[in-house]
Design an enzyme around this catalytic site. Sequence first.
Site, PDB file in Angstrom:
ATOM      1  N   GLY A  18       0.840  -1.187   0.000  1.00  0.00           N
ATOM      2  CA  GLY A  18       0.000   0.000   0.000  1.00  0.00           C
ATOM      3  C   GLY A  18       0.873   1.234   0.000  1.00  0.00           C
ATOM      4  O   GLY A  18       2.002   1.219  -0.513  1.00  0.00           O
ATOM      5  N   ARG A  24       1.954  -5.421  12.026  1.00  0.00           N
ATOM      6  CA  ARG A  24       1.409  -5.677  13.356  1.00  0.00           C
ATOM      7  C   ARG A  24       1.974  -7.005  13.838  1.00  0.00           C
ATOM      8  O   ARG A  24       2.230  -7.911  13.045  1.00  0.00           O
ATOM      9  CB  ARG A  24      -0.120  -5.728  13.339  1.00  0.00           C
ATOM     10  CG  ARG A  24      -0.792  -4.386  13.118  1.00  0.00           C
ATOM     11  CD  ARG A  24      -0.642  -3.474  14.328  1.00  0.00           C
ATOM     12  NE  ARG A  24      -1.398  -2.227  14.208  1.00  0.00           N
ATOM     13  CZ  ARG A  24      -0.942  -1.107  13.689  1.00  0.00           C
ATOM     14  NH1 ARG A  24       0.306  -1.074  13.221  1.00  0.00           N
ATOM     15  NH2 ARG A  24      -1.698  -0.023  13.641  1.00  0.00           N
ATOM     16  N   GLU A  37       2.453  -7.840  22.678  1.00  0.00           N
ATOM     17  CA  GLU A  37       2.996  -6.480  22.690  1.00  0.00           C
ATOM     18  C   GLU A  37       2.281  -5.647  23.752  1.00  0.00           C
ATOM     19  O   GLU A  37       1.053  -5.669  23.796  1.00  0.00           O
ATOM     20  CB  GLU A  37       2.805  -5.836  21.317  1.00  0.00           C
ATOM     21  CG  GLU A  37       3.475  -4.470  21.171  1.00  0.00           C
ATOM     22  CD  GLU A  37       3.317  -3.872  19.782  1.00  0.00           C
ATOM     23  OE1 GLU A  37       2.799  -2.742  19.703  1.00  0.00           O
ATOM     24  OE2 GLU A  37       3.710  -4.532  18.797  1.00  0.00           O
ATOM     25  N   HIS A  72       7.760  -0.645  18.721  1.00  0.00           N
ATOM     26  CA  HIS A  72       6.611  -0.123  17.971  1.00  0.00           C
ATOM     27  C   HIS A  72       6.686   1.403  17.848  1.00  0.00           C
ATOM     28  O   HIS A  72       5.804   2.135  18.284  1.00  0.00           O
ATOM     29  CB  HIS A  72       5.292  -0.528  18.636  1.00  0.00           C
ATOM     30  CG  HIS A  72       4.116  -0.432  17.692  1.00  0.00           C
ATOM     31  ND1 HIS A  72       2.931  -1.090  17.912  1.00  0.00           N
ATOM     32  CD2 HIS A  72       3.941   0.262  16.520  1.00  0.00           C
ATOM     33  CE1 HIS A  72       2.064  -0.814  16.941  1.00  0.00           C
ATOM     34  NE2 HIS A  72       2.666   0.008  16.087  1.00  0.00           N
TER      35      HIS A  72
END
Length: 321
Positions: free
Chosen positions: A155, A237, A265, A284
């Site tokens: 994307g 993710r 996480e 992250h």
Amino acid sequence: MRFEDTTADVWLPIPADEIEGLPAPGGSGLNYRFWDGGPEFPADPARCAFYVVPYMKGSEIAVRPLAGMTSLRVVQTLSAGIDHVTPGIGSLRPGVALCNAKGVHEASTAELTLALILASLRGIPGFVRGQDAEEWRAGFYPALADKSVLIVGYGSIGAAIEDRLAPFECARVARVARSARTTERGPVHALTDLPALLPEADVVVLSTPLTPGTTHLADAGFLGRMKDGALLVNVARGPVVDTNALLKEVEGGRIKAALDVTDPEPLPAGHPLWHAPGVLISPHVGGSTSAFLPRAKRLIAGQLRRFAAGEELANVLLTTG
């Protein structure tokens, strides 16, 4: 989807007076309320028509007001992914537009992707440990030049990653998305082509959204098809990767991994990923940079100008029905 009646509350995780270009309160029919995930709501959720979700506060906070937002018409995330709000979608009335933050995180996430690739290939974690131990760890290390890179999830973020790979003299960049298409840079393969593409890649970058179809996409079969010595980079993710399957591969030293996201996480103390050989972990922070706030503010202002004017919103991923 068009919106005409805009006399309602707007919940913002950034104070309205810090966002240039917002429609004037009152005259536009918009009342701005500041809420960044605190225990107390700023107003009655039932009056909220436009909800900008607090950034990086987790799913529990993101969805907490949704059930009471009976007048809601727009949910605007400040993240590229929407998995943290999807658990609350079922409580929304029909006709609510869910928009993501396309255009906000591409630069930062692509930067970190390149940083993780280069750090892993060139041995930067070992150099840092060597500096701490006052050891001179000279030697030959892999270069990104002449490597084949596979981007899984092509994307806007995947395209931004390829833009930044361009000067590094890669032998090949292959692209994979949910369905095949053609871009200016070349063909994008469908997910069904992964089995044939994985054995050819020296570096595999995951930049997909988290959906039922991508959960554990990088499972034992996926990882087993990667060539010996290849590097897996996850900026998508955590659950896109099967953690147990990854541990088996890296603990045996067959592949390496650079992970900005993990499952679970945050990664708890004592988890074997922390000390697995060949694994580099960042906490992250793909989108958490100085580039975030100005882009997020521009997105919010632009969306609210469209909303107040009854125009089409940008980045609409779905509309509840």
